[in-house]
Design a protein around this motif. Sequence first.
Motif, PDB file in Angstrom:
ATOM      1  N   ARG A  14     -83.152  77.241 -18.134  1.00 40.42           N
ATOM      2  CA  ARG A  14     -84.504  77.032 -17.691  1.00 40.42           C
ATOM      3  C   ARG A  14     -84.406  77.683 -16.124  1.00 40.42           C
ATOM      4  N   ILE A  15     -83.290  77.712 -15.559  1.00 37.95           N
ATOM      5  CA  ILE A  15     -83.350  78.476 -14.135  1.00 37.95           C
ATOM      6  C   ILE A  15     -83.042  79.774 -14.077  1.00 37.95           C
ATOM      7  N   ALA A  16     -82.560  80.448 -15.119  1.00 36.47           N
ATOM      8  CA  ALA A  16     -82.127  81.952 -15.181  1.00 36.47           C
ATOM      9  C   ALA A  16     -82.996  82.763 -14.633  1.00 36.47           C
ATOM     10  N   PRO A  17     -84.572  82.595 -14.708  1.00 36.00           N
ATOM     11  CA  PRO A  17     -85.270  83.505 -14.199  1.00 36.00           C
ATOM     12  C   PRO A  17     -85.540  83.527 -12.672  1.00 36.00           C
ATOM     13  N   PHE A  18     -84.864  82.234 -12.087  1.00 33.81           N
ATOM     14  CA  PHE A  18     -85.157  81.926 -10.515  1.00 33.81           C
ATOM     15  C   PHE A  18     -83.747  81.895  -9.749  1.00 33.81           C
ATOM     16  N   VAL A  19     -82.550  82.114 -10.381  1.00 31.06           N
ATOM     17  CA  VAL A  19     -81.405  82.116  -9.456  1.00 31.06           C
ATOM     18  C   VAL A  19     -80.799  83.338  -9.773  1.00 31.06           C
ATOM     19  N   ARG A  20     -79.735  83.644  -8.880  1.00 34.36           N
ATOM     20  CA  ARG A  20     -78.872  84.596  -8.941  1.00 34.36           C
ATOM     21  C   ARG A  20     -77.557  84.419  -9.823  1.00 34.36           C
ATOM     22  N   ARG A  21     -77.054  85.308 -10.633  1.00 33.42           N
ATOM     23  CA  ARG A  21     -75.755  85.217 -11.345  1.00 33.42           C
ATOM     24  C   ARG A  21     -74.663  85.782 -10.196  1.00 33.42           C
ATOM     25  N   THR A  22     -74.004  84.975  -9.581  1.00 34.43           N
ATOM     26  CA  THR A  22     -73.370  85.197  -8.444  1.00 34.43           C
ATOM     27  C   THR A  22     -71.789  85.778  -9.023  1.00 34.43           C
ATOM     28  N   PRO A  23     -71.351  86.768  -8.127  1.00 32.67           N
ATOM     29  CA  PRO A  23     -70.250  87.631  -8.648  1.00 32.67           C
ATOM     30  C   PRO A  23     -68.897  86.679  -8.475  1.00 32.67           C
ATOM     31  N   VAL A  24     -68.091  87.011  -9.242  1.00 35.25           N
ATOM     32  CA  VAL A  24     -66.607  86.888  -9.188  1.00 35.25           C
ATOM     33  C   VAL A  24     -65.802  87.649  -8.862  1.00 35.25           C
TER      34      VAL A  24
END
Length: 316
Positions: A14-24
């Motif tokens: 649901r939130i994928a278009p609005f949040v960042r995939r933050t790095p590791v």
Amino acid sequence: MTITRSDVRQAAARIAPFVRRTPVVVLAGAPLGLPHDVVVKLEQLQHSGSFKARGAFNTLLSADVPATGVIAASGGNHGAAVAYAAQRLGHRATIFVPAAAPAAKLERIRRYGADVVAVGRDYAEAHRASVEEETRTGALRVHAYDQPEVVAGQGTVAHELSEQAPDLDTVLIAVGGGGLIAGCASWYTDSLRVVGVEPERAPTLHAARAAGHPVDVEVGGRAADALGARRLGSIAAEVADRYVDDGVLVPDDAIREAQRLLWEELRVLAEPGGATALAALLSGAHVAAAGDRVGVVVCGANLDPASWSVLPETGV
């Protein structure tokens, strides 16, 4: 209230278009005085400066938001996240904050177009005032940590981390009201060891476990603006009983040292609450078993660098 892996998976979509995939990134253990490296999830790079944007978006996208908009109480990070999500989705937002909330966090909330109401000495008093306003206006409440949609949204941190670092044995997560650890533990369930880390002066999980249920605690110390809930949330208490393997306390000095090392080794600015999980390793509050692969969530970075007393370059 049970949060399932399916709830977290649906929230992630649901939130994928609005949040960042933050790095590791991998933080070498030697500079930390540790015999093992640490896998660090850089969630402080999330929109609005903390993981809180995930729960805010999931809540707003799961509901019909009234014309009166959304309302929240916050020590700062949750308010910024709700304000940001509301702005992106075209809703009004009113954020109640303690009178002593950090100026840098208030500036961020206002920058996202929300109305800010400063009231009371701490989060609990601001929350009570927000509930009164919610009752009067009919605005949609977005609780900082004790709401199913919020918790499922925060659990997407673990959903993401499990894809980025699938071979972890232990994950250390900071605890305030418990939304982040509840969401993450609901995703991981029994697949690895989940450890909650709290400041000594804000021990909501520790106190709840000692009493057998959530209880009020006195709150203070370096990380109180982010981890300063007086009481562990009911959702977090239930999840912790099932899936959180351990809870440890860390002193303010260890939190400050964690902030310093994150800057020195990764050039990562982390607020005290954001560095609290790493402080468990530096202080010895958590000692990894031999061969364990350990992960740490750096969960927030809403601070004013100019006033940060552990930046060596500032000389302050």
